[in-house]
Write an enzyme that holds these catalytic residues in place. Sequence first.
Site, short mmCIF file in Angstrom:
data_model
loop_
_atom_site.label_atom_id
_atom_site.label_comp_id
_atom_site.label_asym_id
_atom_site.label_seq_id
_atom_site.Cartn_x
_atom_site.Cartn_y
_atom_site.Cartn_z
N CYS A 318 -0.45 -0.22 7.90
CA CYS A 318 -0.66 1.05 7.20
C CYS A 318 -1.88 1.78 7.73
O CYS A 318 -1.94 3.01 7.71
CB CYS A 318 -0.77 0.82 5.69
SG CYS A 318 -2.06 -0.36 5.21
N HIS A 888 -4.94 -0.71 1.16
CA HIS A 888 -3.78 0.03 1.65
C HIS A 888 -4.23 1.43 2.05
O HIS A 888 -5.05 2.06 1.37
CB HIS A 888 -2.71 0.10 0.56
CG HIS A 888 -1.44 0.78 1.01
ND1 HIS A 888 -0.69 0.34 2.08
CD2 HIS A 888 -0.81 1.91 0.55
CE1 HIS A 888 0.36 1.13 2.24
NE2 HIS A 888 0.30 2.09 1.33
#
Length: 963
Positions: A318, A888
Amino acid sequence: MAVAPRLFGGLCFRFRDQNPEVAVEGRLPISHSCVGCRRERTAMATVAANPAAAAAAVAAAAAVTEDREPQHEELPGLDSQWRQIENGESGRERPLRAGESWFLVEKHWYKQWEAYVQGGDQDSSTFPGCINNATLFQDEINWRLKEGLVEGEDYVLLPAAAWHYLVSWYGLEHGQPPIERKVIELPNIQKVEVYPVELLLVRHNDLGKSHTVQFSHTDSIGLVLRTARERFLVEPQEDTRLWAKNSEGSLDRLYDTHITVLDAALETGQLIIMETRKKDGTWPSAQLHVMNNNMSEEDEDFKGQPGICGLTNLGNTCFMNSALQCLSNVPQLTEYFLNNCYLEELNFRNPLGMKGEIAEAYADLVKQAWSGHHRSIVPHVFKNKVGHFASQFLGYQQHDSQELLSFLLDGLHEDLNRVKKKEYVELCDAAGRPDQEVAQEAWQNHKRRNDSVIVDTFHGLFKSTLVCPDCGNVSVTFDPFCYLSVPLPISHKRVLEVFFIPMDPRRKPEQHRLVVPKKGKISDLCVALSKHTGISPERMMVADVFSHRFYKLYQLEEPLSSILDRDDIFVYEVSGRIEAIEGSREDIVVPVYLRERTPARDYNNSYYGLMLFGHPLLVSVPRDRFTWEGLYNVLMYRLSRYVTKPNSDDEDDGDEKEDDEEDKDDVPGPSTGGSLRDPEPEQAGPSSGVTNRCPFLLDNCLGTSQWPPRRRRKQLFTLQTVNSNGTSDRTTSPEEVHAQPYIAIDWEPEMKKRYYDEVEAEGYVKHDCVGYVMKKAPVRLQECIELFTTVETLEKENPWYCPSCKQHQLATKKLDLWMLPEILIIHLKRFSYTKFSREKLDTLVEFPIRDLDFSEFVIQPQNESNPELYKYDLIAVSNHYGGMRDGHYTTFACNKDSGQWHYFDDNSVSPVNENQIESKAAYVLFYQRQDVARRLLSPAGSSGAPASPACSSPPSSEFMDVN
């Protein structure tokens, strides 16, 4: 012919016969290290790690005395150990060589060993014991390493020679295999391959049955094919070939068997299918539908908004997706690639570049994302290229999006550098010349060596001013930059959670949340806790408890920065601070461990081990009661909340049985160093390293009486002197009691089950302060930029050499903005690093979407006729959610065609409003200068990439081009 010494529970019979008092315990003392016993231990460890080598290992242990009497081989001196492990050709300083083996050693054990050898006392209680790598393993069945281990934090690497020295001196924990890894050669670097690639090998006609096999990144596809043929017992005359199943479910044929696993972009967990040619000459795959690598069937007829395209997460990628989405939404750079301007500027011969491969891989990605034919794409090829040229991004661990962005911008610049042969440029100081002249000279020199679309779009100019504190000499230089890394105003406070253990046994432990100064001392923690408890700081001792042991006992003057957020900190109430002078106080503070005797088995020998449990204690004992019986009574009082005292019926029932057991075992007293049996505790966790042991005054006042004494009184537990590890694997003479000031309470399983209440023992109460949350006021982006341009003094580790004084000086340094680029990247430094701690700052930074005005920060004489040169509008934000070691990344970006903001979360894309963009997660900000945005919207500017000469448009630099 002599016979090799036999071992009984790890004890050489020959040594046991000479030392019968140690035979009861069943372990060798540290100094006993005869070759036969040592090789026997090595053979036993080898059996567990590799059953196939068991016979050879045992034979090696026996062979030592086949032709002569066994020789005793003492441990080398501590200085000698240190030199062999840390220095020289065989030590940690040994350079990496491709193909050599290196070994992983658990960090805490290695630090314990360092403390032991540097202490200079071979009989020190800090002896580390067997090498124990338990905390590095995910399980003890397949012995797989945990994911995300970090060198220097979780483990250290040792070359083969150093590893074998340590194993021969200290042994390896029973059953654990050595963690051996090979050095591989990657582009421009050699690296120990801690995580090999694990592939799942299957046959096309039996996909449910797989073989998990590890391969090096440098292994060839041919080796993978040969391994698959061997595993599936394929006949030599049969033809086979391999397919790789990617994350989208499609299949890629592995044509070239000469390329490496790395070049083929194979990853851990990937399915590799081997198919065998049928007898009629056809392949089974001819009947299979093989999908395109990057496009699913539903995408073939899909027509969407160009640029509104997700990126598949390949596994912790990510961070890469976020950086790519931000860069993809830089209008002039994307137009540059969409219009193929890059093809004329690819620099294949730049030694600092990547042969154009990064630029081509990024161009392919941009073209797919902006084609309007994909809902999401798989950046598989791009990820492979990044890992190939930047080994730090190999594999699928978490990384920093800003670090990837920095690498990508530098890689694109070198791949697209219009300067084919870089000339030597001498950097000159200002020497009193006007800033305008020096700045223009610096920019021209920069452009002589660096001229690309990246420079045109992202590079600006700093002014750096250094002032010598001694002679006052001023040095002014101008340096290019690609992004601004601006600090966040940092709070001088931190929150620590601790457990307070009161002396009153009726009170449960209390959990407290304390606000303490970041640069404070342990004494500040005690003062803060005193305000909650009413207990004087002088009656507190602070300890780090790990794996049921005291990992560290803190002194009052130690810095709070040595306490990590993940540490379990216990603060004990004692009767007063311990002094170093014997007899200076009436009470003695004793550290106490809890252990349970548990059955264990070592090959054909059964014995009882001792396992630590519960939380250790610091107990104040009056000096006049410091006998074994007095200590027993004090401990019974301290444990009375969760230990039931036996009644008279219990004592009567146990008299006869106790007498029988005493006659059988005859437990020696601690002062003689005796113990029924005390192997290493078997629970996971590194050896304790109490680096600052307080001078506990354990005199010989305990006497030489045995404990428990022979009397008809039921004792719930026995007491034993131990070392800081909680083990008593060495003989302890009365003179050594000072060196082993720890007491262990040893429980028999039945007695513990009957009288020890585990639920009550683990109980605690939360103080009202636990719900406290330290409020953080938001800061403006302009404040961060002001902090960036503030005068600072250089640190001792990074002094400046003053050409006037001819000495290194701690000069003052100030950075100012001289020239700003078309696209200004602002990196918010949310991650704070110190010697002892790392933390993420979740401060809310308020940043404008439009009209960010830099006119007050740019010191170059300004062009008042064009104020747009200093005003910026936001076009993209890279967000980070989570903490330091996990989290994230996502992206907010404004589409250059529609002007609509979207939220990119890997392969998911959704429209958002502008009021949703500002958050505590904002990490990297992309701003576009307003004059550039206006130019791109004009009919002339919308046809191509104005920043590139290849697209017939002059660069937008404020200085003239120099080529």
